[in-house]
Design an enzyme around this catalytic site. Sequence first.
Site, short mmCIF file in Angstrom:
data_model
loop_
_atom_site.label_atom_id
_atom_site.label_comp_id
_atom_site.label_asym_id
_atom_site.label_seq_id
_atom_site.Cartn_x
_atom_site.Cartn_y
_atom_site.Cartn_z
CB SER A 131 97.05 -40.27 -56.56
OG SER A 131 97.16 -39.76 -57.89
N GLY A 132 99.68 -38.32 -56.78
CA GLY A 132 100.98 -38.25 -57.42
C GLY A 132 100.86 -38.40 -58.92
N GLY A 133 99.67 -38.81 -59.41
CA GLY A 133 99.45 -38.93 -60.84
C GLY A 133 99.30 -37.56 -61.50
CB ALA A 134 99.28 -36.64 -65.08
CG ASP A 135 94.23 -36.92 -64.27
OD1 ASP A 135 94.74 -36.40 -65.28
OD2 ASP A 135 93.59 -37.98 -64.29
CB SER A 136 95.97 -35.59 -58.09
OG SER A 136 97.11 -36.42 -58.14
CG HIS A 158 30.51 -30.16 -54.54
ND1 HIS A 158 31.56 -30.84 -55.12
CD2 HIS A 158 29.58 -30.01 -55.52
CE1 HIS A 158 31.27 -31.09 -56.40
NE2 HIS A 158 30.09 -30.59 -56.66
CD GLU A 186 33.61 -32.21 -50.32
OE1 GLU A 186 32.43 -31.92 -50.65
OE2 GLU A 186 34.33 -33.01 -50.96
CB CYS A 218 35.73 -30.01 -52.45
SG CYS A 218 34.01 -29.81 -52.98
#
Length: 535
Positions: A21-26, A433, A435, A466
């Site tokens: 973006s041009g800001g400090a972080d990026s 059972h 099954e 089962c």
Amino acid sequence: MSPLIRFLAPYAGQVVVLGVSGGADSVALLRGLLLAGARPVAVHLDHALRPESAEDAGWVAALAGALEVPYHGARVDVGVVAARRGWNLEDAARRVRYDLLGRVAREHAATAVLTAHTRRDQAETVLMEVLRGEGVIQGIPSVRGRVQRPWLAVARPEVEAFLRDLGQGWREDASNADPRFTRAWLRREVMPVLSARFPGVEAALARLAHHGAEDDAALEALAARLTLHAPLRGQPEAVLRRWVRRQLQAAGLEFHTSHLQGLARALADGQTAHLTLPGARDVTVTAGRLDLGDSQATSPAAEAEFALPPGWHRRQRMPGDRIRLPGGTRKLSDVLTDLKVPRGVRDAVPLLVSGDGVQWVGLNPAVWAVGARETVGAAPGPWHTAMGEALTLARLSAQEGEVPVGAVVLGPDGAVVGRGRNTSRADGDMTRHAELAALREAAVTLGTPYLGDCTLVVTLEPCPMCLGAALEARVGAVVYGAANPKAGALGGVSDLLGHRWGHAPAVTGGVRAGEAARLLRDTFRGLRERAQARS
């Protein structure tokens, strides 16, 4: 080496796309990636929201040129997009930005898309989730698909110190100070007040996001294990909220957190609830089940409750499909529109089709063509017939004072290859059972212990023992009649198939359930009466 660079070591040698973006972080992240040996591609989106935004774009392009970094810029009037789509400005900017980053990433075959969010962004996001009353507090994920945020745990002062050491400047976005935007208001007005009383508030909110994301992942895993035949009553509401969200999303329905809460509470309590979702869509909870209305496609098992007449076949919709209804022949697409079936789920609705067109539409309730139901009614399905033989075996057990359970195994061609009935009392062995007897006989008949192409048909929902035997035999499908609330392993006491056993047969319950349940009631009533007579 700066501690910030160590976060970026995994990207050494890789092509990555970075939103700048041009800001400090990026700007700091761009410089850091170069120092870490990565191959960044800088992407800048001019949102056309401020008079000076073109100057920001020019500044980022010049920085990328000076650093010899590939650059992609675009200008989009986000205000127009927001008005056209009905989004707020912040949401529209985010959507457009990530769409651009994704397209550039595909063009460059990038391994990841990076954003420069820091711990400050995380804390602000958590506050917004709290103030909006979000059902889940989890903040910004560090990874979502190809998007990664390597500095999410980094404090903003560390970023600015890194830039000062490099002698690198940055641009300040005036909108970051505009209180009309929620994030800017939190940053300028709220966080300073909180930090004055709680100096560690930023780290605490970030920690809350981390723990919230971990908790949500664990609860999502539990929700994913709930199957259609699992009992929902008594499940924790936190799990049911996530389960309901999955069902609504799969049906293409819009909803709010309050809807999830109301539906989950009704499911947990076994109550009835009627809610209207956005778009005037009514949903209902009753008897521990969620009914999404006419758009809810029936399960594949529901299709197989009847035999297909000659010339019928299953498929999904195709262009030109028509169905004959009492008012005349109509386009299937028009019928689905009238029934308010969301477009996103129409292709998943099962159909039964013949040479005369669509005969059956798998909605709840199903839509039948004129005369189709009568054609099907004349031909009972194989499960209906097999359950009849199992009921006959169960009645033999009842006559001998046994618990009336009978079972048959259908082979790959639909013929009966195994039969069994309960003989526990006669044999003095509680493992006798129905099954198990049917599975043993089927294995002998087919000459193999593995019954993957077979169907176990039993009058009563299988018990854990089962069901375990059926899983070991790799039975392809289990069909049962009456539910077994005291010992059933498919929802009676617990849904064992909610766990990962390496094999999961298809399960259908309720086939001739009334006959099976009636036989059980009558048998036990007779046993009680005889016991009372003896006493």
